[in-house]
Structure formats: structure tokens, C-alpha cells
Design an enzyme around this catalytic site. Structure first.
Site, PDB file in Angstrom:
ATOM      1  N   GLU A 135     -17.077  -2.997  -9.421  1.00  0.00           N
ATOM      2  CA  GLU A 135     -16.791  -3.267 -10.919  1.00  0.00           C
ATOM      3  C   GLU A 135     -15.715  -4.490 -11.277  1.00  0.00           C
ATOM      4  O   GLU A 135     -14.507  -3.952 -10.993  1.00  0.00           O
ATOM      5  CB  GLU A 135     -16.691  -2.217 -11.542  1.00  0.00           C
ATOM      6  CG  GLU A 135     -17.785  -1.064 -11.671  1.00  0.00           C
ATOM      7  CD  GLU A 135     -17.582  -0.019 -12.558  1.00  0.00           C
ATOM      8  OE1 GLU A 135     -16.715  -0.050 -13.527  1.00  0.00           O
ATOM      9  OE2 GLU A 135     -18.288   1.164 -12.294  1.00  0.00           O
ATOM     10  N   GLU A 160     -16.021   6.958  -9.375  1.00  0.00           N
ATOM     11  CA  GLU A 160     -14.820   6.943  -9.644  1.00  0.00           C
ATOM     12  C   GLU A 160     -14.085   8.313  -9.778  1.00  0.00           C
ATOM     13  O   GLU A 160     -13.276   8.827 -10.541  1.00  0.00           O
ATOM     14  CB  GLU A 160     -14.376   6.371 -10.994  1.00  0.00           C
ATOM     15  CG  GLU A 160     -14.750   4.794 -11.182  1.00  0.00           C
ATOM     16  CD  GLU A 160     -14.122   4.127 -12.312  1.00  0.00           C
ATOM     17  OE1 GLU A 160     -13.784   4.643 -13.209  1.00  0.00           O
ATOM     18  OE2 GLU A 160     -13.764   3.031 -12.277  1.00  0.00           O
TER      19      GLU A 160
END
Ligand code: GAL
Length: 852
Positions: free
Chosen positions: A249, A180
């Protein structure tokens, strides 16, 4: 002749596969594994958040739940606690974990990071990294890149040596670099961009033979696949149409914080998000977490992330199936797999069926057809016409039609069993001693408690002096949660900072996370931060004495920061000011010469160790010190009977850490209560989920139960050691075992038949109609009792069903007849089975059963 050449070719291929492994590639619609184009369902299980003896069970339950892939991060600070000293033993045995997954026939996605976030201490980075001269984390910085490359290469080499990449015949089909970074890249300016390009080429050069991904990284350079993380990813598109749409995710719930309520994501919404993703061109979807587990020891990130990492995942913290989440998702996965051939072949064609009503159809030239029908409205159910047939679509739901005709699954209609799990509390020591208390079934604590008092202030020989207030993490390097700041000074009684006589106000400011102030050896005040603001400001009227006075400040961290740009620079501890304030003036002590002590005396003595040479320290007094700060406690216990998972219920204790036979089960903190407000009595799954929606347990301890892995204890002679920081009564501690109280199912006449029945013959399954199926959790159990059964309009949830207005009188007898005495049973949900108690009303069957 033709036949034999075919056989020959087949043998060569089979050999090639075992000797050289599978190729893994990708295209716009699929991951291509050995030529087979796949859509894949994946789930995260982090190996150190459970124990090796739990791994095979977790992986098997994942497989039974319909997963193809297990995803895990790699935790750098676990494996390299000291630079170049590696540890891959026990819960850290990564190779064993990957092989366990392979043994079950599942694939692996290895998210190396090595920055992982993950609610893991310091985001996974070892603390020593912070002390390398000139280092800047996660940017175009040579010292950082050198270390990151060394660790990444080390992991890749380990996997290669064990032949674990798919390209070598192993299970690993994907690897991740960074995590991320796109969310915070702009804070690093142009160096951020060059860092990501470097990370991409560094990873690619490691030549794993499998694709690399970067999550939340829109600018991930080719051939790295950029992937999506979030509660919904159906709107995501990768940065090239040569890449598949991947979701690394999908948050199945959320993490728990000390001081927070318990997160809960309803399965109807989770299933909706997954179905929407595959409806709109998804290829790979991973549940973060499928099993969350436990943050043992000091592994939890922070600050204030709890020891439980249950995550409301399909497998609960203890590794047991959480129903109806697990079962409903299993049915969803089966339904998606029935569509696989159509899904990998083409992009969907979208048609609007009305406002908020969407049809997506995957149709191949050869006539294979699969369709997804969605009602994305949050208010009203709809009836739609599709291909000439009518379909009922509840609000916020997706129906899956693997043949473009028959609905095999709707995300809002749960066909699967819901187990009602309970923690059964065993008696505490104080209850056992009290003859008035009801006698429980298990005697677990075997001997009295002994204790050691941790000295207030400086007691270790390694204490040192320094002018001014020191930042905690730079001082302790996280060798301990604790840092003492100690100062002595004289007063003669006429100082301007005194109020009445020798009273004054002590004012202390700390970056966090927890602070205890002792004046002349006595605790005079405590303060703590919270997940939103770690800072502590303590202001307290205190009493000094004429002559010498001592201020001892004990600062404690509760997990180090794991997220955000430059998160590694977030400090902790008493950075000031520290002042004494009176009516006529104040005294700033911030730049005085303070004495520091890293860690506790008891830690130095190894009081928590199983066979410590410290036995002489422990005192068994007739009156155990209770509700006093800074006490070490110790006792012996027997394992609770049976094989059910166990937990310690820390009700009665304050805050501290617990060790079982020398292994830390983590920090405990049952006195940190979640806010009174913010929980929903009833949770409406319709509409966008966020982590604060549908929370549970408001006004209760965020965490009172702490998992003790069965494999850490023996039948008897176990040691429990606690360090209690604030004050508590250990005789109130009790064990609890996790047991299934009842099995429940509630299925409507309008449900599709159970997806297990859908095979190649969709028509046959359709004739079967909706069915309730109950199965005991353990193979040697039988259904012993039907606690409730109603066909009509029953109300309520598992454990508290009630009859509605409409109720067939035969329901209980029919269900008893079908189920009692069997391991499992199936009952058709229809008027044919029960008669019709209310013509014209849509009826449902609710059953609650018990197994023994
Ligand atoms: C994501 C992150 C994960 C985890 C998750 C929250 O942003 O990539 O590592 O921290 O949030 O549980």
C-alpha cells in the site's frame, strides 16, 4: 536437427503453460513468474466501489498507465450478509472482476483478509460474526478461526473452480491473509502470535500455488512474504533475504471524512516515494488506491468516512484520468521498466554524492547498468557529478538513468499533460421554476416532488421495551443506521429538576455517531461526533408540559469502526446518562424502562424501493415540506445528456441517504463542513507527506457531490428517493456532469525528453529534447482552441496561467499552428521553436487548450 528440437520444446512449454499454468515464486530480488524474474507495478481497485460496466475502462486505463497488477480486497460482509448465504451478483461479482483484469492481460493480487480495514463497514466482517457465542475476533479463538477459515477457503475454492490462480493459467499471482495485524498484535498478548502462525499455515494449506503475503507483519512465518504499507517504504526490509521487498500500500492520497478537508498528495512526492523504493531494492509496488471509487449504500467504514472514496487516486472517483498524476506516474513506470533487467539481477551499490545526495547503481556482470540519483534534501537543488557527467537534481527528487548515463525521468519534472476537470452544474428544480434564473442547458427533474413524513418516535409493531439504555450496534445488528429510544413520563410542575415553570435542561450522552432529541414530537436539539471523537454530549434547555411528556431520541450510526485492536467492541448509541437538570436537583432517566425501535417506518415500508407497493404513501402537496426533519422525498428525472459521468449536488440538503431507481448511492451530508484551517494555499511537495498536508476545501462541505453511476439510470423515467434526517430543500438539488475543461502542460527546457520517446536508442531521444504533448481526452474530440501559450517564464497553474517577465511573442501562433484542429500535438520546448526572449534564463512553455 537442433532447430526442430528447439521448436518441439517450445510447443511443449506453450502447452504446459495453458494446461497447467504458470509457476509463481520469489527470491530476494524478484517475483518469478514462469521463470521470468520481474519487478511489478500494481494498483488497487476495489470492485464494489464501482460498477461492472466501469470495470473494463478502469482496467484499461490502469494498463495504459503502466500497471502490471490489479490488487483488490475481498469484502466478506458483502458476500455473506447472512451466515452461509452468499451473494456474488452485480458489483459483488468477484469472478467477473478478476476475469476482466485477465482479459486486459493484467495480473491480480487477491487480498482475501478476510479482515480488510479498507475504510469498509466493520472492517469487512459481517455483523452476524459478532453474535457467535464465545467469539473473539482476530485472535487465537476457535469460533473465530472456524469462520475465518471457512470464508477464506470458500474464496480460494471459487477461484480454483474458475481456474483463476496463475498456477492454473489464471491471472492471480499473489494472495494476502489478514491485514496489518502486526500494528496491533501486542494488544492480543501471546494469543496474537499463535493466531498469526495459525493464519499462515491455514492459508498455505489451501494450496493455491501462488505466494501468500502478510502486510505490516514483521514476524510473518515462512513462506509468507511480509510487506510494507505507508507513504514511503524505501527503508523497509523483509524478514528474510530470501524474500523480495514488497510494498502493498503506497497511499496515493488519503480517504475523505465527513467533517474533514479533502486530502491531496502531490504527484511529485508520490513519484519520489516510488522511485526511492526501486532505487533501494524494491521489487513490487502497489498504489492504494489507483481507483478509489465510491462507498455506495452502507458500505463505508467509520465512523464518519465519507461516501466518496476518491482518494486523490490517479483515476478519479468517476473513473476519469486525473492529471498530471496519472500521466506522470505512467512516465515513471516506463522509466522503471527500462531498468528491469538490471533491477532483478542484483542489489544496488550505494554511493554518496554529497550531503542528501545518493546514487544507487544496479550493474550486472554482462554490463547491464541502471542508476537512480536522489536528492533527499528538502531545501536546495543540487548539481552532482556521477560517472564523470554532471546532473541537475531538484530538491526532493530522483532521476532515473536506465543506461547509467542518460536521465529519462526526474520525479519533480512533470512532462505530462494536466487536465483541468470541472463538475458542470445543471439547473436545480428551484432554478428552473424561477424565471429570473439563467437558463441552463438541461432539464433533468421532470416532475414535482412528493413526500412522506417519517413519524417521530415509535411507529413500528416490532418495538420493544427494556430497562436501561441499550448499546446500539448490539441492538440493531446494523440492520439500520437508526435506533429510537423513547420514554414517556408525567410531571406536575413542582419537580426539583424544573427551572422556570416547566423548563429544564436535557442532558444526553451518546457513544455516537449522531443524535437528534425530540421533545413532545418536536426536534429540540441535535449533536454529532467527528472522526477524532465519535461521542455526542447534548445539553439543551427544553420546555416540558404539565402532565405527560415524551422524549424520543433518534441515534444514527455513520459507518461502523474498521480499525484498531478490539475495534469490533466499539459501541454506539445512547448509553447515558440521560438526565433532566434543574436548579434544585436532577432526574436521571438512564435506568428507566425505555421503548426501542430499530430502523424507520419508511425503511420497513420500502419507500426507497423502485417499484414499491408503497406508492399510496407518497403525497404530492402543493406546499412541499421543507427544512423539516424526518422527511422522505421522491421525484422523477431524466438522465443528463451525453455520456459524461454524473453526480448529484446535494447543496440545500442536510443529512440522509439517497436512492436512484432503488439503488443506494450512499449517505449524503453536505452540511458537515470541514474546519476553516488546515489547508495550504500553495502546497510544497518537498518533504515527508502526511494525510493532513496539502489538504483542500477548508471551510467547505466535505462532500457535496455524490456519484450516480450511469448504468443505474435510463434516459428518462428515473426515480430519486431521499430520506432527509435533519431538514433540507430538495428543490435545490442539481445534477452535475464531470467534464474536461482544459488540457494543460507546462514543461521546462531543462526537462528530460518525454519518456515515451526513450526506446532502445537513448541517444536519439536525447537529441529530441523536452517536448509538450497534448491529447484530447476522448478519441472523437479535436483541439479547438489554445486558451494560453507562453514560452519564457509563465506563472500559475492549469486554468490560471499568466505571462511572466520573459515571453516569446510567437508562442501563441506557434502552438495554434501545431495543435488546433488535431486530436493531439507535440511541440519542442526550445529556443529553436520559439526564439530566445531572454538569453541566459531557463525558460519553460505553458499551454492551456480546449477540446470539442
Ligand atoms: C491501511 C489499511 C487499508 C486502509 C488504509 C487507509 O492501514 O491496510 O485497508 O485502511 O490504511 O486508507
Amino acid at each position: 536437427m537442433k532447430g526442430s528440437s528447439f521448436v518441439f520444446l517450445y510447443v511443449v512449454c506453450a502447452l504446459a503453460q495453458s494446461a497447467y499454468g504458470a509457476t509463481v515464486g520469489y527470491d530476494h530480488r524478484a517475483l518469478v513468474i514462469d521463470g521470468r524474474r520481474r519487478v511489478l507495478i500494481s494498483g488497487s481497485i476495489h470492485y464494489p466501489r464501482s460498477t461492472p460496466d466501469m470495470w473494463p475502462g478502469l482496467v484499461q486505463k490502469s494498463k495504459d498507465g503502466g500497471l502490471d497488477v490489479i490488487e483488490t480486497y475481498i469484502f466478506w460482509n458483502l458476500h455473506e450478509p447472512v451466515r452461509k448465504q452468499y451473494d456474488f451478483e452485480g458489483r459483488k461479482d468477484l469472478v467477473k472482476f478478476v476475469k476482466t483484469v485477465a482479459d486486459a492481460g493484467l495480473l491480480v493480487h487477491l487480498r482475501i483478509g478476510p479482515y480488510v480495514c479498507a475504510e469498509w463497514n466493520y472492517g469487512g466482517f459481517p455483523l452476524w460474526l459478532h453474535f457467535i457465542p464465545g467469539i473473539e475476533f482476530r485472535t487465537d479463538n476457535e469460533p473465530f478461526k472456524t469462520e475465518m477459515q471457512r470464508f477464506t477457503a470458500k474464496i480460494v475454492d471459487m477461484m480454483k473452480q474458475e481456474k483463476l490462480f496463475a498456477s492454473q493459467g489464471g491471472p492471480i499471482i499473489l494472495a494476502q491473509i489478514e491485514n496489518e495485524y502486526g500494528n496491533i498484535e501486542s494488544a492480543y498478548g501471546s494469543a496474537g502470535k499463535s493466531y498469526i502462525n495459525w493464519a499462515a499455515s491455514m492459508a498455505t494449506a489451501l494450496d493455491t500455488g501462488v505466494p501468500w503475503v502478510m502486510c505490516q507483519q514483521a514476524d510473518a512465518p515462512d513462506p509468507i512474504i511480509n510487506t510494507c504499507n505507508g507513504f514511503y517504504c524505501d527503508q523497509f526490509t523483509p524478514n528474510s533475504d530470501k524474500k523480495p521487498k514488497m510494498w502493498t500500500e503506497n497511499w496515493s492520497g488519503w480517504f475523505l471524512s465527513f467533517g474533514g478537508a479533502v486530502p491531496h498528495r502531490p504527484v511529485e512526492d508520490l513519484a519520489f516515494s516510488v522511485a526511492r523504493f526501486f532505487q533501494r531494492g524494491g521489487t513490487f509496488q502497489n498504489y492504494y488506491m489507483y481507483h478509489g471509487g465510491t462507498n455506495f449504500g452502507h458500505t463505508t467504514g467509520g465512523p464518519f468516512i465519507a461516501t466518496s472514496y476518491d482518494y486523490d487516486a490517479p483515476l478519479d472517483e468517476y473513473g476519469m484520468v486525473r492529471q498530471p498524476k496519472w500521466g506522470h506516474l505512467r512516465d515513471l513506470h516506463k522509466s522503471i521498466k527500462l531498468c528491469e533487467a538490471a533491477l532483478v539481477a542484483t542489489d544496488p551499490t550505494y554511493t554518496s554524492l554529497g550531503p542528501n545526495l545518493e546514487a544507487h547503481v544496479y550493474k550486472t556482470g554482462s554490463g547491464t547498468c541502471a542508476a537512480f540519483l536522489a536528492n533527499v534534501g528538502t531545501q536546495s537543488d543540487a548539481t552532482v557529478t556521477f560517472n564523470g557527467n554532471t546532473y541537475h537534481l531538484p530538491a526532493w527528487s530522483v532521476s532515473i538513468l536506465p543506461d547509467c548515463k542518460n536521465v529519462v525521468f526526474n520525479t519533480a519534472k512533470i512532462n505530462s499533460q494536466a487536465n483541468h476537470m470541472e463538475m458542470r452544474r445543471l439547473r436545480s428544480e428551484s432554478e428552473r421554476q424561477d424565471p429570473k434564473q439563467i437558463v441552463g442547458s438541461s432539464e433533468t427533474f421532470q416532475s414535482d416532488w412528493s413526500s412522506v413524513t417519517e413519524p417521530v418516535g415509535i411507529s413500528k409493531s416490532n418495538a420493544f421495551k427494556k430497562s436501561g439504555l441499550a448499546e446500539q450496534i448490539n441492538t440493531t445488528a446494523d440492520a439500520s443506521d437508526y435506533l429510537w429510544y423513547s420514554l414517556s413520563f408525567e410531571i406536575n410542575g413542582d419537580e426539583p429538576f424544573l427551572l422556570n415553570g416547566t423548563q429544564t435542561v436535557l442532558h444526553v450522552e451518546s457513544l455516537g455517531h449522531v443524535l437528534h432529541a425530540f421533545i413532545n414530537g418536536k426536534l429540540s436539539g441535535s449533536g454529532m461526533g467527528n472522526r477524532d471523537n465519535a461521542k455526542v454530549v447534548l445539553e439543551k434547555t427544553i420546555m416540558l408540559v404539565q402532565g405527560k411528556n415524551t422524549i424520543d431520541l433518534l441515534s444514527a450510526t455513520v459507518g461502523l469502526q474498521n480499525y484498531g485492536a478490539f475495534y469490533e467492541k466499539t459501541g454506539a448509541g445512547v448509553t447515558g446518562p440521560v438526565k433532566l437538570k434543574g436548579n434544585n436537583g436532577s432526574l436521571d432517566l438512564s435506568s428507566n424502562q425505555w421503548t426501542y425501535q430499530i430502523g424507520l417506518k419508511g425503511e420497513e415500508l420500502g419507500l426507497y424501493e423502485d417499484s414499491s407497493g408503497s406508492s399510496s404513501q407518497w403525497v404530492s402537496q402543493s406546499t412541499l415540506p421543507k427544512n423539516q426533519p424526518l422527511i422522505w422525498y421522491k421525484t422523477n428525472f431524466e438522465a443528463p445528456d451525453g455520456n459524461d459521468p454524473i453526480a448529484l449536488d446535494f447543496t440545500g440538503m442536510g443529512k440522509g441517504e439517497a436512492w436512484v431507481n432503488g439503488q443506494s448511492i450512499g449517505r449524503y451530508w453536505p452540511t458537515y463542513i470541514s474546519p476553516q484551517n488546515g489547508c495550504a494555499d500553495s502546497c510544497n511537495y518537498k518533504g515527508s507527506y502526511s494525510s493532513s498536508k496539502c489538504q483542500k476545501g477548508c471551510g467547505m462541505p466535505s462532500q457535496k457531490l455524490y456519484h450516480v453511476p450511469r448504468s443505474w439510470i435510463q434516459p428518462s423515467g428515473n426515480t430519486l428517493v431521499l430520506f432527509e434526517e435533519m431538514g433540507g430543500d430538495p428543490t435545490q438539488i442539481s445534477f452535475a456532469t464531470r467534464e474536461t475543461e482544459s488540457l494543460c502542460a507546462h514543461v521546462s527546457e531543462s526537462h528530460p525528453p518525454p519518456v515515451a520517446a526513450w526506446g532502445s536508442d537513448l541517444w536519439m531521444a536525447r537529441k529530441l529534447g523536452p517536448v509538450i504533448r497534448l491529447e484530447c481526452p476522448s478519441p472523437n474530440q479535436l483541439i479547438s482552441e489554445i486558451k494560453f501559450a507562453s514560452f519564457g517564464t509563465p506563472q500559475g497553474t492549469c486554468g490560471s496561467y499568466g505571462h511572466g517577465r520573459c515571453n516569446s511573442t510567437s508562442a501563441l501562433a506557434v502552438v495554434q499552428q501545431a495543435c488546433v484542429g488535431s486530436k493531439n500535438c507535440s511541440i519542442g520546448v526550445s529556443v529553436e521553436t520559439f526564439g530566445d526572449p531572454c538569453v541566459g534564463v531557463v525558460k519553460s512553455l505553458a499551454v492551456e487548450a480546449a477540446c470539442t
